[in-house]
Design a protein around this motif. Sequence first.
Motif, short mmCIF file in Angstrom:
data_model
loop_
_atom_site.label_atom_id
_atom_site.label_comp_id
_atom_site.label_asym_id
_atom_site.label_seq_id
_atom_site.Cartn_x
_atom_site.Cartn_y
_atom_site.Cartn_z
N HIS A 120 35.11 26.71 35.72
CA HIS A 120 35.01 28.04 35.12
C HIS A 120 34.96 29.15 36.16
CE1 HIS A 120 32.50 31.43 33.43
NE2 HIS A 120 33.53 31.42 32.62
N GLU A 121 34.18 28.96 37.21
CA GLU A 121 34.02 30.00 38.22
C GLU A 121 35.32 30.21 39.00
OE1 GLU A 121 31.63 31.96 38.48
OE2 GLU A 121 29.91 30.98 37.53
N PRO A 122 35.62 31.46 39.37
CA PRO A 122 36.84 31.71 40.16
C PRO A 122 36.73 31.13 41.56
CG PRO A 122 35.51 33.69 40.03
CD PRO A 122 34.87 32.70 39.11
N VAL A 123 37.87 31.02 42.22
CA VAL A 123 37.93 30.61 43.62
C VAL A 123 38.73 31.68 44.37
CG1 VAL A 123 37.83 28.16 43.02
CG2 VAL A 123 40.06 29.26 43.33
N THR A 136 39.08 28.48 48.64
CA THR A 136 37.65 28.47 48.94
C THR A 136 36.88 28.57 47.64
OG1 THR A 136 38.03 29.59 51.06
CG2 THR A 136 35.77 29.59 50.20
N GLU A 137 36.03 27.58 47.39
CA GLU A 137 35.22 27.60 46.18
C GLU A 137 33.90 28.32 46.44
OE1 GLU A 137 35.00 23.47 45.01
OE2 GLU A 137 36.89 23.65 43.90
N GLN A 138 33.18 28.69 45.39
CA GLN A 138 31.99 29.51 45.55
C GLN A 138 30.86 28.83 46.31
OE1 GLN A 138 30.64 31.66 42.13
NE2 GLN A 138 32.62 32.63 41.79
N ASP A 139 30.88 27.49 46.35
CA ASP A 139 29.85 26.79 47.11
C ASP A 139 30.23 26.61 48.57
OD1 ASP A 139 31.85 24.92 46.93
OD2 ASP A 139 30.70 23.46 45.78
N GLY A 140 31.37 27.21 48.96
CA GLY A 140 31.81 27.17 50.36
C GLY A 140 32.79 26.06 50.69
N ASP A 141 33.02 25.13 49.80
CA ASP A 141 33.99 24.07 50.05
C ASP A 141 35.39 24.66 50.13
OD1 ASP A 141 32.06 22.14 50.12
OD2 ASP A 141 32.39 21.44 48.06
N ALA A 178 42.62 36.13 47.47
CA ALA A 178 42.54 36.73 46.14
C ALA A 178 41.63 35.89 45.25
CB ALA A 178 43.93 36.84 45.53
N GLU A 179 40.81 36.53 44.46
CA GLU A 179 39.92 35.81 43.56
C GLU A 179 40.64 35.51 42.25
OE1 GLU A 179 35.24 36.04 43.05
OE2 GLU A 179 36.23 37.72 42.02
N LEU A 180 40.78 34.24 41.94
CA LEU A 180 41.53 33.81 40.76
C LEU A 180 40.76 32.73 40.00
CD1 LEU A 180 45.03 33.47 42.49
CD2 LEU A 180 44.30 35.32 40.97
N ALA A 181 40.99 32.68 38.68
CA ALA A 181 40.30 31.70 37.85
C ALA A 181 41.32 30.74 37.24
CB ALA A 181 39.51 32.40 36.75
N TYR A 182 40.92 29.48 37.09
CA TYR A 182 41.84 28.43 36.63
C TYR A 182 41.31 27.73 35.38
CZ TYR A 182 44.01 29.51 41.03
OH TYR A 182 44.62 30.18 42.05
N PHE A 183 40.94 28.53 34.39
CA PHE A 183 40.60 28.00 33.07
C PHE A 183 41.91 27.59 32.38
CE2 PHE A 183 40.67 32.67 33.04
CZ PHE A 183 41.73 32.91 32.16
#
Length: 317
Positions: A120-123, A136-141, A178-183
């Motif tokens: 759900h969260e953007p990357v 880059t995911e929000q947890d830094g991975d 760029a911040e994008l979401a993949y729902f």
Amino acid sequence: MVATYHYVGTYDERIFEREFRDRFGKKPRYNANAIPDLLVLLRLINRDTSITDVRWAAYMLATVAWETTSPVTQFVQAKNKKGKPLVDKAGKAVMLKRRAWLMTMAPVDEVGHGKGRKYHEPVKVAKLADGSVRVTEQDGDQFKITAGGVISKLTKGAKMGTVDGGAAVKAYNDDTGAELAYFGRGYVQLTWWSNYATTGVAIGQGLNLLLDPELVKTPAIAYAVMSHGMLTGDGFANGRKFSTYFSGKARNYVGARAMVNGSDHAKDIAAIAEVFEAVLLAAGPQRPITFAPPIDSSLAGMPLPGARFTSQSRPFL
């Protein structure tokens, strides 16, 4: 008459629309306003030279009918207790506004945009000089995706997905991508950035779907995602494909739901597929008259991903 399921011709739009109205017109999800989008989908099926079985086409149509059912605002004339239409003092019809869940037959967003899911969260997505992309995911991975769709880890122990609602770490906030979401998007719900990347490559779009996920809501690309997955088992289909459920005399509309979403509403969708099968048989191999299909003017300028999608319909038989 024994049904002829193997079919390599096109389906007659006029017969298809007539049969669709006749067979679905009184069903709860029926929506006459969806017919233009339904005919676009039929034209895409007509163009796809890999769809050679009526059952395959029927199951795609049924899946889209179910997956794109959405709340639609309608205005209907009010009636009195005796069922007669109501009019006001000026003689104008008294109209009531209502919301109903109806088939739209057009690519849609996932309801809730995957809230509560790990996708759900953007990357953040950044194009690199060598043609690859960094995610880059929000947890830094962090991950690298080559132009050919090969995914590798850039951080040790990286795992795809993050906890919904979690706080973003510094590495994410500092990333220039760029911040994008993949729902989920499309005729079937394509989810996770990794599936956007690999599916895009598979249908001839390279990393375009990763870089611009809204492309999945264009009919031709949404169709290519669905067709490719159901034919090959790739992407959303989790290794399950048409040939598992429809081959020779095998005809398993209930089991075919596993290609999309386990057994969720499998019998409901199977019932819809049965009706679409009858519609297609009337408009294809069993039609009494043959004539050239109409020009696909509604698809003018529409991208046709993948080598098997051409600018012309397949041979008309």
